[in-house]
Design an enzyme around this catalytic site. Sequence first.
Site, short mmCIF file in Angstrom:
data_model
loop_
_atom_site.label_atom_id
_atom_site.label_comp_id
_atom_site.label_asym_id
_atom_site.label_seq_id
_atom_site.Cartn_x
_atom_site.Cartn_y
_atom_site.Cartn_z
N ASN A 136 8.69 -12.85 11.59
CA ASN A 136 8.87 -12.21 10.28
C ASN A 136 9.43 -10.79 10.45
OD1 ASN A 136 8.23 -12.11 7.30
ND2 ASN A 136 7.04 -10.36 8.04
N TYR B 268 0.84 -1.23 0.00
CA TYR B 268 0.00 0.00 0.00
C TYR B 268 0.86 1.26 0.00
CZ TYR B 268 -3.31 3.39 2.24
OH TYR B 268 -4.07 4.49 2.57
N LYS C 154 7.04 -4.17 16.52
CA LYS C 154 7.75 -2.92 16.16
C LYS C 154 8.53 -2.39 17.37
CE LYS C 154 5.68 -2.04 11.97
NZ LYS C 154 6.08 -1.34 10.76
N LEU D 106 -10.48 5.06 9.03
CA LEU D 106 -11.15 6.06 8.18
C LEU D 106 -11.46 5.48 6.79
CD1 LEU D 106 -12.23 8.89 7.65
CD2 LEU D 106 -9.91 9.62 7.08
N VAL E 249 -2.70 5.57 8.60
CA VAL E 249 -2.68 6.20 7.27
C VAL E 249 -4.06 6.07 6.61
CG1 VAL E 249 -1.55 6.23 5.01
CG2 VAL E 249 -0.26 5.55 7.04
N SER F 198 -1.10 -4.74 20.66
CA SER F 198 -1.26 -5.98 19.87
C SER F 198 0.11 -6.62 19.69
CB SER F 198 -1.87 -5.70 18.50
OG SER F 198 -0.89 -5.09 17.66
N THR G 213 5.68 2.51 14.45
CA THR G 213 4.27 2.89 14.57
C THR G 213 4.03 3.68 15.86
OG1 THR G 213 2.04 2.02 14.88
CG2 THR G 213 3.80 0.55 15.48
N VAL H 61 4.01 -11.75 -0.03
CA VAL H 61 3.29 -12.49 1.01
C VAL H 61 2.01 -11.78 1.43
CG1 VAL H 61 4.57 -11.54 2.99
CG2 VAL H 61 3.67 -13.87 3.10
N TYR I 14 1.31 -7.38 16.89
CA TYR I 14 1.91 -6.64 15.77
C TYR I 14 2.65 -5.41 16.29
CZ TYR I 14 2.07 -2.59 12.80
OH TYR I 14 2.50 -1.43 12.21
N HIS I 15 1.94 -4.57 17.09
CA HIS I 15 2.60 -3.35 17.58
C HIS I 15 3.83 -3.70 18.42
CE1 HIS I 15 -1.47 -1.59 16.61
NE2 HIS I 15 -0.71 -0.58 16.24
N ASP J 224 12.63 -13.17 0.42
CA ASP J 224 12.13 -13.05 1.79
C ASP J 224 13.21 -12.45 2.68
OD1 ASP J 224 11.12 -13.49 4.36
OD2 ASP J 224 10.18 -15.39 3.78
N1 USQ Z 1 -11.63 1.01 14.88
C1 USQ Z 1 -13.01 1.18 14.97
N2 USQ Z 1 -13.78 0.70 13.97
C2 USQ Z 1 -13.26 0.06 12.87
C3 USQ Z 1 -11.86 -0.09 12.78
C4 USQ Z 1 -11.07 0.38 13.81
O1 USQ Z 1 -13.52 1.75 15.93
O2 USQ Z 1 -14.03 -0.35 11.99
C5 USQ Z 1 -10.76 1.55 15.94
C6 USQ Z 1 -9.83 0.53 16.58
O3 USQ Z 1 -10.47 -0.14 17.66
C7 USQ Z 1 -8.66 1.40 17.03
C8 USQ Z 1 -8.63 2.52 15.99
O4 USQ Z 1 -9.89 2.50 15.32
O5 USQ Z 1 -8.92 1.97 18.27
C9 USQ Z 1 -7.52 2.39 14.95
O6 USQ Z 1 -7.63 1.12 14.34
P1 USQ Z 1 -7.04 0.84 12.86
O7 USQ Z 1 -7.45 -0.54 12.47
O8 USQ Z 1 -7.40 1.96 11.95
O9 USQ Z 1 -5.47 0.98 13.09
P2 USQ Z 1 -4.44 0.08 13.91
O10 USQ Z 1 -4.93 -1.29 14.19
O11 USQ Z 1 -3.99 0.89 15.07
O12 USQ Z 1 -3.25 -0.10 12.88
C10 USQ Z 1 -3.02 0.80 11.78
C11 USQ Z 1 -2.16 0.09 10.75
C12 USQ Z 1 -0.80 -0.23 11.36
C13 USQ Z 1 -0.18 1.04 11.93
C14 USQ Z 1 -1.12 1.71 12.92
C15 USQ Z 1 -0.64 3.06 13.38
O13 USQ Z 1 -2.81 -1.09 10.30
O14 USQ Z 1 0.04 -0.79 10.37
O15 USQ Z 1 1.03 0.71 12.59
O16 USQ Z 1 -2.38 1.96 12.25
S1 USQ Z 1 -1.12 3.41 15.03
O17 USQ Z 1 -2.55 3.17 15.20
O18 USQ Z 1 -0.76 4.77 15.30
O19 USQ Z 1 -0.39 2.46 15.86
#
Ligand code: USQ
Length: 384
Positions: free
Chosen positions: A118, A11, A185, A239, A211, A179, A144, A34, A181-182, A74
Site C-alpha cells: 500500500n 488524524y 517509509k 503520550l 505526534v 517495524s 518518519t 481505509v 511499517y517503518h 485508492d
Molecule cells: N510505548 C510504550 N507504551 C505504550 C506505547 C508505546 O512504552 O503504551 C513505547 C514503544 O515501545 C516505543 C515508543 O513508546 O518505544 C513509541 O511508540 P509509539 O506507539 O508512540 O510510536 P511508534 O510506533 O514509533 O509510531 C508513531 C506513529 C508513526 C510514526 C512514528 C514516529 O504511529 O506513524 O511514524 O510514531 S517515530 O517513532 O519517530 O518513528
Amino acid sequence: MKILILGGDGYLGWPTAMHFSDRGDNVLIIDNFVKRRWEMEDGIEPFLPISTLHNRVNKWEELTGKKINFEIGDLQNHRFVYNTISNFLPDAIVHYGEQPSAPYSMQSRETAVYTQVNNVVGTMNIMFAIQKFCPQTNLIKLGTMGEYGTPDIDIEEGWLTVNHNGRSDKVMYPKKPNSFYHLSKVHDSHNLEFACRIWGLKVTDLNQGVVYGINTKQTNLDPVLRTSFHYDDVFGTVLNRFLVQAAVNMPLSIYGKGGQTRGFLNIRDTIACVELAVDNPGEAGEFRVLNQFTEQFSVMDLAEKVQKTGQRNNMKVDIKYLENPRIESEDHYYNAKHKKLEELGLKPNFLTDDLLDEMFVDILKNVERVNTKLFDPRIKWNQG
Ligand code: USQ
C-alpha cells in the site's frame, strides 16, 4: 495555491486540509476511508466519534464559506491517481496517505505485506503521475524518524558525509528501523531520492517524530470538525495513551524499561512544519530531508510528566512495566538533529505543564467514552 492532501480524512490530514483552506488555498483531498476499515478490523474506535468526510466538508463550508473538495479513491490505482493529478495539476502535494501504525504492520504476514505494498505502490504512483503531468509540483512526503532507528551515533537530517579509505562522499543516512511499517517509509525514501536524481522531481521528506495532541485552531471550531484521537494499542501513540490511561485511573503502560527515546511534536507543529515545506520548496532534483520534531523524550520522561499532570489535577497516577511487545533497544544513545525546520521559521509549541493540563482536562470531560480493554498491547513483534 492548489494543494492536494493525500489521506485528508486522517488524524493529521484533516486538520492540514482545513488549515490550508483557511488561508485561502484551493484544497483537494484524496482518501479511500481505509483507516476507518482498519479500526473496525481491530475493534477500535477513536476517543470521540468522527463525522463522515461529507459532513466535515459541509460543516467547514457552512462555518467559513470555504470549500474543500474531495475524491474517493485508492492511491494503489494508478488510473485514479493519474486522472486526479492531471485534472487538478497541484502546486503542492502533501502525502499522508499511508498505513501509519507499526503494530498494525506487525500483526501478521498479511498486514506486513499490505502495509508495504500500500505505502510503496501508492507513493510510486504519485511519483510517476508528477513526472508525467506536473514535474514542477512540490511533493511533501511524510516520512518518519523511525527510519533511522536508534543508532549509537548522532542522527543527521537525511544525509551523512562518510570518509572511507581516504575518500569522502555524501550518502543517505543508514537506516535501521524497528517495524515493517517503518521499513515501508525507508523504501519510499529510496524511491523518491531516485526519482529526484533521474527526473529532477522536487521532494521534501519530512521525517516526523511521534505526534501528540487533540486539537488545532480549526478542529476547535465545531465537534463535527474534530480529528481522530486514538489511545488504543494499534493507532494510539505513547503520550496520547498515557494521558487517557491517567484520566481513567489505570496505570501507565511502559513497555520494557522505558528508556526508549524518540523525537516528539505537537499536532499543531505538524501543520506548521508542513506549511513551511509548502511555502519554501526545495530545488528541482533535490531530495530534501527535514527531521520534523521539536523535543526528545524517553518513555519514562513522559510517564513522569503525566504522573505530575495527574497530581496537579488531584489524581494519583501509577506506572506499570509491561513485558515489551516490541523488539527494540530500551536503553540507548539518542541525539537527532532537527535544525532545518527551525531555520525555516518554525516556532515550536513545547510540551509544557499548561499544554499537558489542557489535553488532560479535555480528556476528563469525556472520560466515559474510554474503552479500557483497548490499552493492553495485543500485537507482539516476535509472533511471526
Ligand atoms: N510505548 C510504550 N507504551 C505504550 C506505547 C508505546 O512504552 O503504551 C513505547 C514503544 O515501545 C516505543 C515508543 O513508546 O518505544 C513509541 O511508540 P509509539 O506507539 O508512540 O510510536 P511508534 O510506533 O514509533 O509510531 C508513531 C506513529 C508513526 C510514526 C512514528 C514516529 O504511529 O506513524 O511514524 O510514531 S517515530 O517513532 O519517530 O518513528
